[in-house]
Design an enzyme around this catalytic site. Structure first.
Site, PDB file in Angstrom:
ATOM      1  N   GLU A 247      52.061  35.925  45.392  1.00  0.00           N
ATOM      2  CA  GLU A 247      50.740  35.384  45.029  1.00  0.00           C
ATOM      3  C   GLU A 247      50.299  36.159  43.806  1.00  0.00           C
ATOM      4  OE1 GLU A 247      49.384  32.820  46.044  1.00  0.00           O
ATOM      5  OE2 GLU A 247      50.447  32.470  47.928  1.00  0.00           O
ATOM      6  N   CYS A 281      41.662  36.548  42.355  1.00  0.00           N
ATOM      7  CA  CYS A 281      42.628  35.654  41.715  1.00  0.00           C
ATOM      8  C   CYS A 281      42.137  34.216  41.790  1.00  0.00           C
ATOM      9  CB  CYS A 281      44.009  35.810  42.342  1.00  0.00           C
ATOM     10  SG  CYS A 281      44.032  35.546  44.088  1.00  0.00           S
ATOM     11  N   GLU A 380      44.671  35.646  31.958  1.00  0.00           N
ATOM     12  CA  GLU A 380      43.788  36.132  33.034  1.00  0.00           C
ATOM     13  C   GLU A 380      43.125  37.451  32.612  1.00  0.00           C
ATOM     14  OE1 GLU A 380      45.565  37.500  36.811  1.00  0.00           O
ATOM     15  OE2 GLU A 380      44.077  36.245  37.805  1.00  0.00           O
TER      16      GLU A 380
HETATM   17  N1  LIG Z   1      46.537  37.889  42.122  1.00  0.00           N
HETATM   18  C1  LIG Z   1      45.835  38.915  42.498  1.00  0.00           C
HETATM   19  O1  LIG Z   1      45.264  38.891  43.561  1.00  0.00           O
HETATM   20  C2  LIG Z   1      45.782  40.117  41.656  1.00  0.00           C
HETATM   21  C3  LIG Z   1      46.078  40.076  40.317  1.00  0.00           C
HETATM   22  N2  LIG Z   1      46.014  41.196  39.586  1.00  0.00           N
HETATM   23  C4  LIG Z   1      46.283  41.107  38.141  1.00  0.00           C
HETATM   24  O2  LIG Z   1      47.144  42.152  37.768  1.00  0.00           O
HETATM   25  C5  LIG Z   1      46.540  42.967  36.768  1.00  0.00           C
HETATM   26  C6  LIG Z   1      46.987  44.389  36.938  1.00  0.00           C
HETATM   27  O3  LIG Z   1      46.627  44.868  38.216  1.00  0.00           O
HETATM   28  P1  LIG Z   1      47.589  45.856  38.963  1.00  0.00           P
HETATM   29  O4  LIG Z   1      46.927  46.439  40.118  1.00  0.00           O
HETATM   30  O5  LIG Z   1      48.143  46.820  37.966  1.00  0.00           O
HETATM   31  O6  LIG Z   1      48.711  44.841  39.484  1.00  0.00           O
HETATM   32  P2  LIG Z   1      50.148  45.194  39.978  1.00  0.00           P
HETATM   33  O7  LIG Z   1      50.926  43.957  40.051  1.00  0.00           O
HETATM   34  O8  LIG Z   1      50.691  46.313  39.183  1.00  0.00           O
HETATM   35  O9  LIG Z   1      49.870  45.776  41.437  1.00  0.00           O
HETATM   36  C7  LIG Z   1      50.048  45.082  42.652  1.00  0.00           C
HETATM   37  C8  LIG Z   1      50.849  45.928  43.631  1.00  0.00           C
HETATM   38  O10 LIG Z   1      52.187  46.065  43.140  1.00  0.00           O
HETATM   39  C9  LIG Z   1      52.531  47.436  43.084  1.00  0.00           C
HETATM   40  N3  LIG Z   1      53.533  47.661  42.048  1.00  0.00           N
HETATM   41  C10 LIG Z   1      53.351  47.982  40.746  1.00  0.00           C
HETATM   42  N4  LIG Z   1      54.550  48.129  40.125  1.00  0.00           N
HETATM   43  C11 LIG Z   1      55.504  47.909  41.059  1.00  0.00           C
HETATM   44  C12 LIG Z   1      56.927  47.913  41.040  1.00  0.00           C
HETATM   45  N5  LIG Z   1      57.622  48.183  39.939  1.00  0.00           N
HETATM   46  N6  LIG Z   1      57.579  47.641  42.174  1.00  0.00           N
HETATM   47  C13 LIG Z   1      56.909  47.346  43.309  1.00  0.00           C
HETATM   48  N7  LIG Z   1      55.572  47.358  43.392  1.00  0.00           N
HETATM   49  C14 LIG Z   1      54.864  47.612  42.276  1.00  0.00           C
HETATM   50  C15 LIG Z   1      51.199  48.116  42.824  1.00  0.00           C
HETATM   51  O11 LIG Z   1      51.265  49.497  43.079  1.00  0.00           O
HETATM   52  P3  LIG Z   1      50.186  50.547  42.502  1.00  0.00           P
HETATM   53  O12 LIG Z   1      49.062  49.790  41.932  1.00  0.00           O
HETATM   54  O13 LIG Z   1      49.824  51.298  43.684  1.00  0.00           O
HETATM   55  O14 LIG Z   1      50.924  51.375  41.504  1.00  0.00           O
HETATM   56  C16 LIG Z   1      50.308  47.352  43.779  1.00  0.00           C
HETATM   57  O15 LIG Z   1      50.490  47.803  45.102  1.00  0.00           O
HETATM   58  C17 LIG Z   1      45.058  42.729  36.940  1.00  0.00           C
HETATM   59  O16 LIG Z   1      44.351  43.020  35.792  1.00  0.00           O
HETATM   60  C18 LIG Z   1      45.063  41.279  37.296  1.00  0.00           C
HETATM   61  O17 LIG Z   1      45.174  40.525  36.124  1.00  0.00           O
HETATM   62  C19 LIG Z   1      45.700  42.401  40.157  1.00  0.00           C
HETATM   63  C20 LIG Z   1      45.397  42.497  41.485  1.00  0.00           C
HETATM   64  C21 LIG Z   1      45.405  41.341  42.333  1.00  0.00           C
HETATM   65  O1  LIG Z   2      38.885  34.110  47.105  1.00  0.00           O
HETATM   66  C1  LIG Z   2      39.373  34.523  48.145  1.00  0.00           C
HETATM   67  O2  LIG Z   2      38.824  34.336  49.234  1.00  0.00           O
HETATM   68  C2  LIG Z   2      40.669  35.264  48.149  1.00  0.00           C
HETATM   69  C3  LIG Z   2      41.055  35.746  46.783  1.00  0.00           C
HETATM   70  C4  LIG Z   2      42.282  36.547  46.775  1.00  0.00           C
HETATM   71  O3  LIG Z   2      43.020  36.573  47.706  1.00  0.00           O
HETATM   72  C5  LIG Z   2      42.635  37.357  45.616  1.00  0.00           C
HETATM   73  O4  LIG Z   2      41.868  37.429  44.662  1.00  0.00           O
HETATM   74  O5  LIG Z   2      43.715  37.984  45.645  1.00  0.00           O
END
Ligand SMILES: NC(=O)C1=CN([C@@H]2O[C@H](COP(=O)(O)OP(=O)(O)OC[C@H]3O[C@@H](n4cnc5c(N)ncnc54)[C@H](OP(=O)(O)O)[C@@H]3O)[C@@H](O)[C@H]2O)C=CC1
Ligand SMILES: O=C(O)CCC(=O)C(=O)O
Length: 478
Positions: A247, A281, A380
Site C-alpha cells: 500500500e 495516503c 505526493e
Molecule cells: N502510503 C502511506 O500510507 C505512506 C506514504 N508515505 C510516503 O513516503 C514518504 C516517505 O516516508 P517514509 O516514512 O520515509 O516512508 P518509507 O517507505 O521509507 O517507510 C515505510 C516503512 O518502511 C521502512 N523502510 C524504509 N526503508 C526500508 C528498506 N530498505 N527495507 C525495508 N523497510 C524499509 C521504514 O522504516 P523506518 O522509517 O523506520 O526507517 C518504515 O517502517 C512520505 O513523505 C510519503 O510520501 C509515508 C508513510 C505512509
Molecule cells: O484514511 C484512512 O482512513 C486510512 C489512511 C491510511 O491508511 C494511510 O494514510 O496510510
C-alpha cells in the site's frame, strides 16, 4: 533516562541501543526510549516466528478468537491513554489519536470474529465419485513493515488477520513511532499470545527492514509506506518468490461540481486535504472544481482554512497538529516553493508557525490557478498542501481526476445522481467517495487502490484472508 522499551523476540523482551521517541509538537519532550534492533535481531525474530509457526498454525480458533478479542477489549479500555501516546508520537490531534485507537480495537474485534467464520468449500468433481474440498491455510512467517502516519491502525490491520489465520509475525514499525506498536505487542502478549507468534523488532528500515526483505524464511510480506521502499519490497520478494502486498502513495482527487452543496464541498475537502495534517495516503491533494462554483468555493474554503487552529496535538481546540518531523516539513515546504515557482497562486497558508513549544507547525496551504501538468498536481506531498484545478465540466473533471499514475481514493461532491453514479463506475481508484472525505475509511471493508498505489490483494475486512491465507484444493476418492 526513562526505562527502555525493548524488542520482543521469541517470547523474551530483548534490549539494545536506545533511541528517543520525540514529540513533534514539542521537540524538547522525549516520550520514551525505544530499542534499535539490528539485522541479527531481525534474523532471531524470523527464526522464532518460523519455530512458532509449527504449533500456532495448528492452534484452535477459540484460542485465537479469545486473544484477539481480549486485545481489542484492552485497547478500547485504554483508548484515552493510548490515543494520547499516539498523538504525542505522531502529531495527529487527540480526538484523531483516540479515534484511531478505537479503530485498532475494532479491527481486533472484527478479526476475532473472522477466526470463527473461516470456511472452505466442498464441490463435486467432474470425475464421478470424487470429492473436491477447497480450504485455506496460513501462509507461514509474515513480515509486516508499517509507516509512521497511522501508528496503531496500520499495525493492527496487518497483525490481527495475520494472527487470526494462523500465521506468525515479525513486525517492524516505523522508527519514528515505535510507541503504539510496542503497546499492541505488550497487550497481545499479556493476553496470552504464545511465544514466537508475534515478534517486534523496532529500528531502522535500512537495517531491520532490509534484513526482513532479504530473508528466505519470510513467506509473505505486507508493506505500507512510500513508493520507493515499496519497489524494494517487490524486488526483494520476487527474488525469493514470496507473496507480497503493497500500500503506497496517492495523489487523490476530489471533484467539486457546480451543483454541489457548497457547505458539503468545503467540509469534505477541508477534511480530506488537511485533517491529520494531510499525512494520509487517502488525503485529497487535487481539488478539481468546475467553473461556475469555483470562485465561491475557493473563497469559502480559504475562510475555513483560516479558522483551523494549528497547535500542539494534545491541546484542546487544536484542529491540525504538527508535521511529523523535520524531513517531512522540509518536503512540504519544498513543494510549496515548487508550486509557487510553477505559477500557482498561494491563496492561504504555507507558512511555518511558532507555538509555545518548539514543534513542526505548518499553516495548511491552498493553491489556485494550477494545471494538471504541474509537479504539485503529479507528485505526493504528504502534508497539509492542496491545489485547485479549474475545469469546464464533469467530463473534463473526470479526465483530470484519472490522469495520474496513482489510484487509491477519489471523491466527488455533487447533488447529481447521474454524475455520482457515473463517477463511481469510471473513477480509476480503489475507493470512491460521494459527498464524503476521501480519508477516514471503515475498518470492516476492503482497503486498497489501483495503478501505482497498491499491489496485491486488498487489506481489511474479510478480503484480508486473500493475503494472509493460501488456498489448497484437495481431491478424495472415498
Ligand atoms: N502510503 C502511506 O500510507 C505512506 C506514504 N508515505 C510516503 O513516503 C514518504 C516517505 O516516508 P517514509 O516514512 O520515509 O516512508 P518509507 O517507505 O521509507 O517507510 C515505510 C516503512 O518502511 C521502512 N523502510 C524504509 N526503508 C526500508 C528498506 N530498505 N527495507 C525495508 N523497510 C524499509 C521504514 O522504516 P523506518 O522509517 O523506520 O526507517 C518504515 O517502517 C512520505 O513523505 C510519503 O510520501 C509515508 C508513510 C505512509
Ligand atoms: O484514511 C484512512 O482512513 C486510512 C489512511 C491510511 O491508511 C494511510 O494514510 O496510510
Amino acid at each position: 533516562m526513562s526505562e527502555l522499551h525493548k524488542n520482543y523476540i521469541g517470547g523474551e523482551w530483548v534490549g539494545g541501543d536506545a533511541r528517543p521517541n520525540i514529540n513533534p509538537s514539542n521537540t524538547n519532550e522525549v516520550i520514551g526510549e525505544y530499542a534499535q534492533g539490528t539485522a541479527a535481531d531481525a534474523k532471531a525474530a524470523i527464526d522464532a516466528a518460523a519455530d512458532a509457526f509449527k504449533t500456532w498454525s495448528l492452534s484452535g480458533i477459540q484460542q485465537r478468537h479469545d486473544i484477539l478479542k481480549a486485545t481489542g477489549d484492552e485497547i478500547l479500555a485504554r483508548k484515552e491513554e493510548i490515543g494520547r501516546l499516539l498523538s504525542r508520537e505522531e502529531g495527529k490531534t487527540l480526538p484523531e489519536g483516540i479515534g484511531e485507537t478505537m479503530r485498532a480495537a475494532q479491527i481486533f474485534h472484527f478479526f476475532a470474529g473472522e477466526t470463527l467464520r473461516l470456511a472452505g468449500e466442498i464441490l463435486p468433481s467432474v470425475r464421478p465419485g470424487i470429492d473436491v474440498t477447497i480450504t485455506r491455510e496460513p501462509v507461514g512467517v509474515v513480515g509486516l513493515i508499517t509507516p509512521w502516519n497511522f501508528p496503531i491502525a496500520i499495525p493492527a490491520w496487518k497483525l490481527a488477520p495475520a494472527i487470526a489465520y494462523g500465521n506468525t509475525v515479525v513486525l517492524k514499525p516505523a522508527d519514528l513511532v515505535p510507541g503504539c506498536a510496542w503497546t499492541i505487542v505488550d497487550i497481545l502478549v499479556r493476553n496470552g499470545l504464545p511465544k514466537g507468534v508475534v515478534n517486534l523488532v523496532m529500528g531502522r528500515g535500512s537495517v531491520v527492514g532490509q534484513a526482513i526483505l532479504e530473508s528466505k524464511k519470510v513467506n509473505a510480506l505486507s508493506f505500507t509506506g512510500s513508493v520507493g521502499t515499496g519497489k524494494k519490497v517487490a524486488e526483494a520478494s520476487i527474488a525469493v518468490m514470496r507473496k507480497f502486498q503493497l500500500e503506497m502513495g496517492g495523489k487523490n482527487p476530489t471533484i467539486v461540481l457546480d451543483d454541489a452543496d457548497l457547505k458539503v464541498a468545503v467540509e469534505t475537502t477541508a477534511n480530506s486535504a488537511f485533517f491529520s495534517t494531510g499525512q494520509r495516503c487517502t488525503a485529497s491533494s487535487r481539488l478539481i472544481v468546475t467553473e461556475k462554483i469555483h470562485d465561491q468555493y475557493v473563497e469559502a474554503l480559504a475562510a475555513r482554512i483560516k479558522d483551523l487552529v494549528v497547535d500542539d496535538a494534545i491541546k484542546q481546540g487544536t484542529h491540525i497538529g504538527p508535521v511529523v518531523d523535520q524531513s517531512q516539513l522540509d518536503q512540504d515546504q519544498n513543494y510549496i516553493q515548487i508550486a509557487k515557482d510553477e505559477g500557482g497562486t498561494l491563496v492561504v497558508g504555507g507558512q511555518r508557525i511558532e507555538r509555545e513549544n518548539p514543534g513542526f507547525f505548518l499553516q495548511p496551504a491552498l493553491f489556485t490557478g494550477t494545471t494538471p501538468d504541474m509537479r504539485i498536481n503529479k507528485e505526493e506531498v504528504f502534508g497539509p498542501v492542496a491545489s485547485v484545478i479549474k475545469v469546464k465540466d464533469y467530463e473534463e473533471a473526470l479526465a483530470v481526476a484519472n490522469d495520474t499514475p496513482f489510484g487509491l481514493a477519489s471523491g466527488i461532491v455533487t447533488t447529481s445522481l447521474k454524475h455520482a453514479t457515473h463517477f463511481k463506475r469510471n473513477s480509476e481508484a480503489g475507493m470512491v467517495m460521494v459527498n464524503l472525505p476521501t480519508a477516514g475509511v471503515d475498518y470492516h471493508v476492503p482497503f486498497g487502490g489501483r495503478k501505482g498505489s497498491s499491489y496485491g490483494p486488498r487489506e481489511q475486512g474479510k478480503y484480508a484472508a486473500e493475503f494472509f491465507t493460501t488456498v489448497k484444493t484437495s481431491y478424495t476418492q472415498p
